[in-house]
Enzyme design. Structure first.
Site, PDB file in Angstrom:
ATOM      1  N   LYS A   1      21.586 -17.157  32.970  1.00 21.13           N
ATOM      2  CA  LYS A   1      22.712 -16.737  33.787  1.00 21.13           C
ATOM      3  C   LYS A   1      22.283 -16.656  35.249  1.00 21.13           C
ATOM      4  O   LYS A   1      22.851 -17.292  36.106  1.00 21.13           O
ATOM      5  CB  LYS A   1      23.250 -15.373  33.310  1.00 21.13           C
ATOM      6  CG  LYS A   1      23.618 -15.337  31.840  1.00 21.13           C
ATOM      7  CD  LYS A   1      24.863 -16.160  31.508  1.00 21.13           C
ATOM      8  CE  LYS A   1      25.011 -16.499  30.041  1.00 21.13           C
ATOM      9  NZ  LYS A   1      25.247 -15.393  29.143  1.00 21.13           N
TER      10      LYS A   1
ATOM     11  N   ASP B   1      21.055  -5.009  27.550  1.00 23.40           N
ATOM     12  CA  ASP B   1      21.135  -6.457  27.723  1.00 23.40           C
ATOM     13  C   ASP B   1      21.599  -6.678  29.164  1.00 23.40           C
ATOM     14  O   ASP B   1      22.711  -6.301  29.517  1.00 23.40           O
ATOM     15  CB  ASP B   1      22.148  -7.019  26.720  1.00 23.40           C
ATOM     16  CG  ASP B   1      22.523  -8.475  26.967  1.00 23.40           C
ATOM     17  OD1 ASP B   1      21.981  -9.094  27.904  1.00 23.40           O
ATOM     18  OD2 ASP B   1      23.376  -8.997  26.218  1.00 23.40           O
TER      19      ASP B   1
ATOM     20  N   TRP C   1      29.616  -9.381  24.009  1.00 26.98           N
ATOM     21  CA  TRP C   1      28.169  -9.428  23.751  1.00 26.98           C
ATOM     22  C   TRP C   1      27.664  -8.141  23.123  1.00 26.98           C
ATOM     23  O   TRP C   1      26.819  -8.171  22.236  1.00 26.98           O
ATOM     24  CB  TRP C   1      27.398  -9.787  25.013  1.00 26.98           C
ATOM     25  CG  TRP C   1      27.814 -11.120  25.539  1.00 26.98           C
ATOM     26  CD1 TRP C   1      28.296 -11.394  26.785  1.00 26.98           C
ATOM     27  CD2 TRP C   1      27.818 -12.377  24.833  1.00 26.98           C
ATOM     28  NE1 TRP C   1      28.594 -12.731  26.889  1.00 26.98           N
ATOM     29  CE2 TRP C   1      28.315 -13.356  25.712  1.00 26.98           C
ATOM     30  CE3 TRP C   1      27.463 -12.760  23.545  1.00 26.98           C
ATOM     31  CZ2 TRP C   1      28.463 -14.692  25.349  1.00 26.98           C
ATOM     32  CZ3 TRP C   1      27.603 -14.091  23.178  1.00 26.98           C
ATOM     33  CH2 TRP C   1      28.094 -15.037  24.079  1.00 26.98           C
TER      34      TRP C   1
HETATM   35  C1  LIG Z   1      25.465 -15.194  27.741  1.00 27.01           C
HETATM   36  C2  LIG Z   1      25.189 -13.838  27.295  1.00 27.01           C
HETATM   37  C3  LIG Z   1      24.693 -13.569  26.013  1.00 27.01           C
HETATM   38  C4  LIG Z   1      24.443 -14.644  24.985  1.00 27.01           C
HETATM   39  O1  LIG Z   1      23.410 -15.472  25.389  1.00 27.01           O
HETATM   40  P1  LIG Z   1      22.779 -16.547  24.382  1.00 27.01           P
HETATM   41  O2  LIG Z   1      21.735 -17.195  25.201  1.00 27.01           O
HETATM   42  O3  LIG Z   1      23.887 -17.485  24.010  1.00 27.01           O
HETATM   43  O4  LIG Z   1      22.256 -15.816  23.220  1.00 27.01           O
HETATM   44  C5  LIG Z   1      24.409 -12.247  25.689  1.00 27.01           C
HETATM   45  N1  LIG Z   1      24.607 -11.258  26.563  1.00 27.01           N
HETATM   46  C6  LIG Z   1      25.089 -11.482  27.793  1.00 27.01           C
HETATM   47  C7  LIG Z   1      25.275 -10.338  28.723  1.00 27.01           C
HETATM   48  C8  LIG Z   1      25.395 -12.770  28.195  1.00 27.01           C
HETATM   49  O5  LIG Z   1      25.874 -12.983  29.436  1.00 27.01           O
END
Ligand SMILES: *Cc1c(COP(=O)(O)O)cnc(C)c1O
Length: 360
Positions: free
Chosen positions: A195, A171, A101
């Site tokens: 998540k 993030d 990511w």
């Molecule tokens: C799942 C995830 C993403 C991507 O998420 P999307 O909704 O598909 O854009 C980005 N960063 C982290 C830490 C993730 O767990």
């Protein structure tokens, strides 16, 4: 009705209590005669849902007054771009690459300016967090970027990097609300909600007020400019009303269950159950450096692809689903987010012990 133990990395398990309440309120939200999905986002009822969600989130994370909260349509991928469009004034940013990511964010960053890979753990398949105590942070970098919890690889920054005074952008998609955070250490915190919080389709951004300006890259779509969204209270475009409502119910559930300190204690307990077993098992083992282990995502392997596959199939039959590791790592991964009960992890460990006994 029969519910499974769902170890999916995302979209992921939600609290049953929340799902039940949402289903009870589906046909008639508190006397409105319609569901939240059917009402105007400009109605006073929806404004109440939005305001209460923000207030509860502020309360949970102890968000200082000089930070804005935004509920934005889209996903983390949208924010990979938005972060640059809104912040890359010198057209330079430093990225710490600890998994897929942050790598994606870094690659996106290159479209908008000079993205620098400040540190990386790719040399050992992202199985650790690099030493970030004395990094060569660029003097003119607009920000230092991290992915705080690496969903695929199962590592977490236990200590934030020393950004040498530069803005920290994080993030937090897969560790959002899993434990308390010191919000004031960050310039920007954002995460996709699917998540650990709610349904897919939205990010929550927590951004320090002075970073929300009209001084953005020319290419920035109006709707992706944080100032547009902050000024409009997340109602510039039609927001993901349903998602905001479900997230709001989850915030209430978190408050009722001890807040983020309470969650942290439970999450540590769940993670310890699994890691302690992995450390003592003669069949299974964890795949990442112990000191960098995530509380949320626990990858493990037997070392034998066939045994992995049989384990995953048998587990699924027994009601433990979505244990297959990410395609880039293989093996297994148990995501044990807030809504996974302790009992789910206990039963998984019992199941693994039984499988070990048969296969060693
Ligand atoms: C799942 C995830 C993403 C991507 O998420 P999307 O909704 O598909 O854009 C980005 N960063 C982290 C830490 C993730 O767990």
């Amino acid at each position: 009705m029969s519910r499974v133990y769902n170890f999916s990395a995302g979209p992921a398990v939600l609290p049953e209590e929340v799902l039940r309440q949402a289903s009870e309120e589906m046909m008639d939200y508190r006397g409105c005669g319609m569901s939240v999905m059917e009402m105007s986002h400009r109605s006073s009822v929806f404004q109440g849902i939005l305001d209460e969600a923000e207030a509860d989130l502020r309360d949970l994370l102890q968000i200082p007054d000089n930070y804005k909260v935004m509920f934005l349509n889209g996903s983390a991928h949208h924010q990979f771009a938005a972060v640059c469009m809104n912040l890359m004034k010198n057209r330079k940013a430093d990225y710490i690459i600890t998994g897929q990511w942050s790598k994606r964010a870094f690659q996106e960053g290159k479209k908008y300016g000079e993205a620098v890979a400040l540190a990386s753990s790719e040399d050992r398949t992202f199985s650790y967090i690099p030493d970030c105590s004395d990094l060569p942070v660029d003097d003119d970098a607009d920000f230092v970027y991290i992915c705080e919890n690496n969903t695929i690889y199962g590592t977490k920054f236990r200590k934030l990097p020393d950004t040498k005074g530069k803005l920290l952008v994080a993030d937090v998609s897969s560790c959002f609300l899993s434990e308390p955070m010191e919000v004031e250490k960050y310039g920007v915190i954002y995460g996709g909600v699917q998540k650990n919080i709610g349904p897919a389709g939205m990010t929550i951004n927590i951004v320090r007020e002075d970073l929300i300006t009209d001084d953005v890259l020319d290419c920035t779509p109006t709707v992706m400019k944080w100032k547009t969204q902050a000024d409009a209270g997340s109602l510039y475009n039609t927001p993901n009303c349903w998602d905001i409502y479900i997230c709001g119910l989850v915030f209430k559930w978190l408050k009722k269950n001890g807040g983020l300190a309470g969650m942290k204690a439970i999450n540590e307990k769940k993670a310890a159950l699994l890691y302690d077993y992995l450390d003592s098992s003669r069949l299974f083992r964890g795949t990442v450096a112990k000191e960098d282990r995530s509380l949320m995502n626990v990858p493990f392997v037997t070392g034998d692809k066939e045994k992995d596959a049989v384990f995953i199939a048998k587990a699924e039959k027994a009601g433990f689903v979505n244990l297959k590791g990410h395609r880039s790592v293989g093996g297994m991964r148990a995501s044990i987010y807030n809504a996974m009960p302790v009992e789910g992890v206990e039963k998984l460990v019992d199941f693994m012990k039984a499988y070990e006994a048969e296969n060693i």
